[in-house]
Design a protein around this motif. Sequence first.
Motif, short mmCIF file in Angstrom:
data_model
loop_
_atom_site.label_atom_id
_atom_site.label_comp_id
_atom_site.label_asym_id
_atom_site.label_seq_id
_atom_site.Cartn_x
_atom_site.Cartn_y
_atom_site.Cartn_z
N UNK A 1 -67.04 -18.02 -80.20
CA UNK A 1 -65.71 -17.41 -80.25
C UNK A 1 -65.76 -16.09 -81.01
N UNK A 2 -66.54 -16.06 -82.09
CA UNK A 2 -66.74 -14.83 -82.87
C UNK A 2 -67.27 -13.72 -81.96
N UNK A 3 -68.29 -14.05 -81.20
CA UNK A 3 -68.92 -13.03 -80.34
C UNK A 3 -67.93 -12.49 -79.30
N UNK A 4 -67.20 -13.42 -78.68
CA UNK A 4 -66.23 -12.98 -77.67
C UNK A 4 -65.16 -12.07 -78.29
N UNK A 5 -64.67 -12.46 -79.45
CA UNK A 5 -63.62 -11.67 -80.09
C UNK A 5 -64.12 -10.27 -80.44
N UNK A 6 -65.35 -10.17 -80.87
CA UNK A 6 -65.90 -8.87 -81.24
C UNK A 6 -66.20 -7.99 -80.02
N UNK A 7 -66.30 -8.61 -78.82
CA UNK A 7 -66.60 -7.84 -77.60
C UNK A 7 -65.34 -7.34 -76.88
N UNK A 8 -64.18 -7.76 -77.34
CA UNK A 8 -62.96 -7.40 -76.63
C UNK A 8 -62.81 -5.90 -76.45
N UNK A 9 -62.99 -5.16 -77.54
CA UNK A 9 -62.74 -3.72 -77.50
C UNK A 9 -63.85 -2.98 -76.77
N UNK B 1 -60.33 -17.56 -92.34
CA UNK B 1 -59.15 -17.19 -91.55
C UNK B 1 -58.23 -16.28 -92.36
N UNK B 2 -58.02 -16.64 -93.65
CA UNK B 2 -57.16 -15.81 -94.50
C UNK B 2 -57.77 -14.44 -94.72
N UNK B 3 -59.08 -14.38 -94.92
CA UNK B 3 -59.75 -13.10 -95.12
C UNK B 3 -59.68 -12.24 -93.86
N UNK B 4 -59.78 -12.87 -92.70
CA UNK B 4 -59.66 -12.14 -91.43
C UNK B 4 -58.29 -11.47 -91.30
N UNK C 1 -55.92 -16.97 -74.02
CA UNK C 1 -56.16 -18.36 -73.60
C UNK C 1 -57.61 -18.78 -73.84
N UNK C 2 -58.54 -17.90 -73.51
CA UNK C 2 -59.97 -18.25 -73.65
C UNK C 2 -60.32 -18.45 -75.12
N UNK C 3 -59.82 -17.59 -75.98
CA UNK C 3 -60.07 -17.77 -77.42
C UNK C 3 -59.49 -19.09 -77.89
N UNK C 4 -58.29 -19.43 -77.43
CA UNK C 4 -57.66 -20.70 -77.82
C UNK C 4 -58.48 -21.90 -77.34
N UNK C 5 -59.23 -21.73 -76.25
CA UNK C 5 -60.01 -22.85 -75.72
C UNK C 5 -61.06 -23.32 -76.71
N UNK C 6 -61.58 -22.42 -77.55
CA UNK C 6 -62.61 -22.82 -78.53
C UNK C 6 -62.03 -23.75 -79.61
N UNK C 7 -60.72 -23.85 -79.69
CA UNK C 7 -60.08 -24.76 -80.65
C UNK C 7 -60.13 -26.20 -80.15
N UNK C 8 -60.33 -26.37 -78.81
CA UNK C 8 -60.23 -27.69 -78.21
C UNK C 8 -61.55 -28.16 -77.59
N UNK C 9 -62.65 -27.57 -77.98
CA UNK C 9 -63.95 -27.97 -77.43
C UNK C 9 -64.47 -29.22 -78.15
N UNK C 10 -65.35 -29.91 -77.46
CA UNK C 10 -65.92 -31.13 -78.06
C UNK C 10 -66.91 -30.79 -79.17
N UNK C 11 -67.52 -29.63 -79.11
CA UNK C 11 -68.46 -29.18 -80.13
C UNK C 11 -67.91 -27.95 -80.84
N UNK C 12 -68.41 -27.72 -82.04
CA UNK C 12 -68.01 -26.54 -82.81
C UNK C 12 -68.68 -25.29 -82.23
N UNK C 13 -67.89 -24.46 -81.53
CA UNK C 13 -68.42 -23.25 -80.91
C UNK C 13 -67.79 -22.00 -81.52
N UNK C 14 -67.56 -22.05 -82.84
CA UNK C 14 -66.91 -20.93 -83.52
C UNK C 14 -67.75 -19.66 -83.40
N UNK C 15 -69.07 -19.77 -83.44
CA UNK C 15 -69.92 -18.58 -83.33
C UNK C 15 -69.73 -17.90 -81.97
N UNK D 1 -58.38 -21.00 -84.15
CA UNK D 1 -59.73 -21.57 -83.95
C UNK D 1 -60.43 -21.76 -85.29
N UNK D 2 -60.37 -20.73 -86.13
CA UNK D 2 -61.01 -20.86 -87.45
C UNK D 2 -60.37 -21.99 -88.24
#
Length: 958
Positions: free
Chosen positions: A706-714, A742-745, A690-704, A732-733
């Motif tokens: 989201x990147x950091x959060x995704x890399x910290x999961x493990x 996104x395709x490369x990921x 859910x939190x990762x999906x939230x970056x898709x609906x933010x008023x500003x581009x916060x992809x960076x 999000x991407x």
Amino acid sequence: MHHRALVAELCRRCAEEDDLELPPSCRHPSSSAIEETKKLGFSRLLQVQERPHRNVKPTNNDSDNHYYRQMASLLLRSTSFFFSPLPQSNPINLKTPSQFSSFLHSHSHSHTQYKLSIKLNHHHALLPPLLQSTLSHDHQYPLLLDALSASLRFSPHLASAVHAALLKLQEHPTPHLFTALLLAYLKLNLLPAAHRLFLSLPSPPNVVVYSALISAFSKSNNHHHRHHALLFFLHMVHSDVLPNDYAFVAVLTACIQTQNLQFGQQLHAAIVKTGYLDSAFVANALMGLYGKCGGRYSLVLKLFDDMLQRDIASWNTVISVAVKEFMYDDALSLFREMQATDDLRVDDFTLSTLLAACSRSASVVEGFQVHTHAIKVGWGNNLSVGNALIGFYTKWGTIDDVVDLFEEMNERDVITWTEMVAAYMEFGFVDLAMEVFDEMPERNVVSYNALLSGFCKNGEGLKALDLFSKMVEEGMELTDFSLTSAVNACSLLGDYWVSRQVHGFALKFAFGSNACVEAALLDMYTRSGRMGDARKMFCRWELEEFISVVCTSMICGYARNGQLDEAISLIQQSQSEGKMIMDEVAATSMLGICGTIGCHDMGKQIHCHAVKFGYESNIGVGNAVVSMYFKCGNVDDAIGMFNGMPSTDIVSWNTLISGHLLQRQGDKALEVWSDMQKKGIKPDQVTFVLVISAYRLTSLNLVDDCHRLFNLLRNEYQVEPTCEHYSSFISVLGQWGLLEEAEETIKTMPFEPSASVWRALLDSCRLHKNTIIGNRAAKHILAMEPKDPSTYILISNLYSASARWHLSEMVRKDMKEKGFHKHPAQSWIICQNKIHSFYARDRSHPQEKDIYSGLEILILECLKAGYEPDTSFVLHEVEEYQKKDFLFCHSAKLAATYGILMSKPGKPIRIVKNILLCGDCHTFLKYVSVVTKRDIFLRDSSGFHCFSNGQCSCKDYW
């Protein structure tokens, strides 16, 4: 046979039984072989003493039990009598009853304890003379009788032999030995034999015999035996034998086992009358009765408060009842009161129960405190406490916490290993769970069921059915839980024929009369879209049990399959006929239905019902209320409900985040995530999706970010990214136009991407009209899910979009021939507490003439305001003017028109659509909000669209 020959013959038989090689001199009983035979016999005795007999059930490693178990083993295998003082010295060989009697006379006043070792092997000739000699001196030799009585408790063969010998005696045996024999039968769980002996006792039984009988029969797994326990108590009272505290406890146990609350209440009155309520032993049993029969928590508390003396069992009983009745805060308060009474007065049951309370109530800090207290008082290494800790940290810790606990445990049992299987499944590590299962030194049906349910929880329907098949082939014990898991696996697969086979298996093996399995089968059909079969099962439902459950399943099935009128109708019918009891479970399900349908008024009524009956304090009900208000667009009441909940769990926080996402409020969802981190709330896998999906609906581009959060999961959160996490990240991407990244990921994922990941990329390509990457994503989806109906629709639409109409028609025809069905696009609006559903070009509504007339006027007004129909959304091979006719009759337009006609001017219109809103309808509704000066709230599969004054809250990205 001469005695020396008999000894040799018995030794030979013993050796043959155990595959021992006898000395040559023992094969023929000559006089020179006597000493060797005696030595061999005695060595056999010593050897037997080192292990229990094969027919003897293992007991606790208690010294007394071990002592008597040895005696029972020896009693079965010899015709010689050996006495030796403890500690053991040279044994005394007594060959005849006369020698035995003389030995007793000479040692009748000795204070030395003797261990009796009598072994019988197919020959009981010496037993009646022995009993006769013993009975004639029973006033002098209580030690022998006690030893013989204790030995009986570990050997059914010896008990039967003694019983037969007693019946052969000419003189009347002492009642003491008959009583001992009866108790031995009860100890050996030979209840029918005990019952027959009871009916033939030479003298009236006393309260001890009655108490033992009632206690043994009440603990039996046989339902009839449990009812016999109550009859024994009535027989005792009618025989003028006054019950004591042990008798009352035994019969109260029988009431609990038979769920006979009325009989228990009568016993309560008798206990008060006889004055036994002052006994903590009896009061504890009464609390157990009211806690386990009807859940009368208030009465349990009153009994507890009135107790003059309390023991550890008293505290454990009231705490366990509080946990059973979901009164977790009360359970923790009682524990604090208990600590104030005596800080160290806890045992493993207390701590295990408290850990269960902390686990279920999200009392994480309190759970840590209980763990600390367990270590402080010396229970940290206890097996039961360790198992409870694994369960607690499975829910509120990390997988590393659970593994550390498991490795530190000095003792493990089958429950420990099963908890580890469940823990790995809970964290999504299916392969590790299977490894632990394979390494288990011992497995039972619960272990297999844990693996089965774990497969279902992780969406592994095929693996679950494969395991179930192996259980059947290997003749494993199957429970209703086993079959229910198999049925749930069928629901995951959605395979109709497999579902029919499992249903046939249930009927063949007599599970068809099991209410739990029947309810699961009905739910399986609703999830497979076979509402006709589900309706047949529901109409012929004869079991009173679970009637409320199956009503709920049918209502949910109707809602899930788009039959909304039937769902609402069944709710009203069930409530009027009293078939559905609106308890916590039913309230939770009905609130979910109201949220799915968007029926705000009915949802509010159920909320009021929950408040009236005290269900609002239930976490599950509270979460359902929050979700319902969010899905109905009532954000203020949803947040107010969340803030007013007495306790929350991770599901509550996930519901709050998903509610904001449904309203397309990504920034507020991230604020909730930040609040969770500040309060130390442990997130789960769903939280990060859910939190990762939230970056898709933010008023500003916060992809960076989201990147950091995704890399910290493990590394930081110990969460292994799954396909759901990757799907959210790809969305999000894609939302922010990073399609190549996104395709490369996807290509660099550490495991094979699922169809949902490629669908996320395809949806982003649709949003940005990138057909090149979109076609590559579509090919992957088609290869992975060739039997999914939505895949057929995808292929058909791709052909239609490229004007290859004949191929599109062939795909749809092939889909129909294979029996695949797709839910058609449907929009509905609730007016005057009634659902009005519309399909494309639908003319089934009673007011269809007024609706289409009003729609024509509305279209003309919108065209004047600048609306231009986009016929690219019509995927049919027809003329251009026909495409416009198709376009103007989409279900969302019909629902909006009906809402405008049936409501007062200026009142908002609320619509729900079961699939994504098409682009032309989106544009049309923006113009409708202008020409009618109304706000239109439409919820589709992507979330809410709020049309106001020509603008939409989604900002044209959905």
